[in-house]
Design a protein around this motif. Structure first.
Motif: not given
Length: 388
Positions: A337-359
């Motif tokens: 689940k944690a790996n899937d989350f990283l894949q979605r967040k870091c390579f998904g189509i949604t624009e990232l706005k959270d600075e910590k997640v961006l970093s």
């Protein structure tokens, strides 16, 4: 009766467990067990949440028990920040190095680093003098050692701090050599094809090495052994026993996720700390797939690596069995689940706005050398300022 009285006097206040022990009729001694987990690690009622965290160091922690870091009262543990990771070639080691670098950056740890590249030694065995003065801490010791080297136990111990966790990763030898053969272009550099190599006598085949290092029995080479020499069975067993005493965990690439779960619990880290994105896959490189006969002949010339892999595979089996089947299955689900989350967040189509997640995603997407160079520059600046 004492246990019954003890059970009656266990109460919970917020996330702190209070154990009251009646030592006499006139007074109580109160032991507080503080929760080491982040508040986000806990779901309703203080239980470990089953959902993965946001990849920011949250999530349930491992057990962390070891001879050097005994289990705390009630099973809680303190995260361990000191790691010697023997980065064996083509054993998933870049993915693990990336994971450790990410953790070290987050916790402001020190690293044993070369002035450039990703090597401290090899083909020469490691020695402390290989670390340039500009990257040495004041006491010459470090929290993490993560780069390629040729293992020399006594010298490695000289640069690591107390209570370091010692870990490495192994891979099935024929599969391992196929990866080496393709990744490092051994056919071109050895000027022979695989069928010619496996026809050579043992010592001569093992002496064929690109840059005096890349070749057969590479895992034993990384561990500091001479691949052209085959010791007696008793001597080899003694060497393996010595390695087993030094290394707290020898992971197995073919059981990578189980390895990460055991690593998590050894270090008392969170699931998010060991979540990952794959690094250094072969990609578009030309790939020669070994036949069953090729693999059999490679194993015949890889006596040391075969014995090494068999020895530590059995010990890995023991660790997994001791860990527990049900507990392991649950941990594997959380890691996925944690790996899937990283894949979605870091390579998904949604624009990232959270600075910590961006970093975090920036670090996860960084290539091996780029991330290492970034950490090298960071450490150099801190040492120059007298902060390390």
């Amino acid at each position: 009766m004492f246990l019954q009285a003890l059970r009656r006097r266990m109460i919970y206040i917020n996330d702190k467990r209070v154990i009251l022990l009646l030592l006499s009729s006139s007074f109580w001694i109160i032991f507080w067990q503080m929760s080491f987990a982040d508040t986000n690690d806990l779901g309703a009622g203080g239980r470990n949440a089953s959902a993965p965290s946001l990849g920011l160091g949250l999530g349930p922690r491992g057990n962390g028990s070891s001879p050097l870091m005994p289990r705390a009262v009630g099973g809680a543990c303190t995260p361990r920040h000191r790691v010697f990771f023997l980065k064996t070639h083509k054993c998933g080691s870049s993915t693990l190095q990336h994971l450790f670098l990410r953790y070290g950056k987050k916790h402001n740890l020190t690293f044993a680093l070369p002035g450039s590249s990703n090597y401290l030694g090899s083909p020469q065995p490691f020695s402390p003098g290989m670390i340039p003065p500009s990257l040495r801490t004041r006491d010459g010791r470090f929290d993490m050692f993560l780069v390629h080297t040729r293992f020399h136990q006594r010298n490695a111990e000289k640069v690591m701090r107390e209570r370091t966790a010692w870990v490495t990763m192994l891979r099935e030898p024929a599969s391992h050599f196929q990866s080496l053969w393709n990744f490092y272009g051994l056919r071109k550099h050895l000027k022979m094809n695989l069928s010619e190599l496996v026809e050579l006598p043992y010592a001569k085949a093992n002496a064929k090495r690109r840059l005096n290092k890349f070749g057969l029995n590479m895992q034993m080479f990384d561990l500091g052994f001479d691949p052209t020499q085959v010791p007696s069975e008793d001597d080899l067993r003694a060497e393996f026993d010595k390695l087993n005493r030094r290394f707290d965990l020898v992971m197995i690439l073919e059981r990578f996720h189980e390895s990460l779960v055991l690593l998590k619990h050894l270090l008392c880290w969170t699931t998010s700390d060991v979540a990952y994105l794959k690094i250094n896959a072969l990609g578009s490189r030309a790939k020669y797939n070994f036949t069953a006969e090729d693999k059999a002949r490679v194993r015949a010339l890889s006596t040391l690596d075969v014995a090494l892999y068999d020895y530590f595979s059995k010990r890995f089996d023991d660790k997994v069995r001791h860990f527990g089947k049900t507990k392991m299955q649950w941990e594997l689900e959380q890691l996925q689940k944690a790996n899937d989350f990283l894949q979605r967040k870091c390579f998904g189509i949604t624009e990232l706005k959270d600075e910590k997640v961006l970093s975090l995603c920036k670090d996860l997407r960084a290539r091996e050398k780029a991330f290492l160079n970034n950490m090298r520059r960071r450490q150099l600046r801190k040492i120059q300022k007298g902060l390390m």
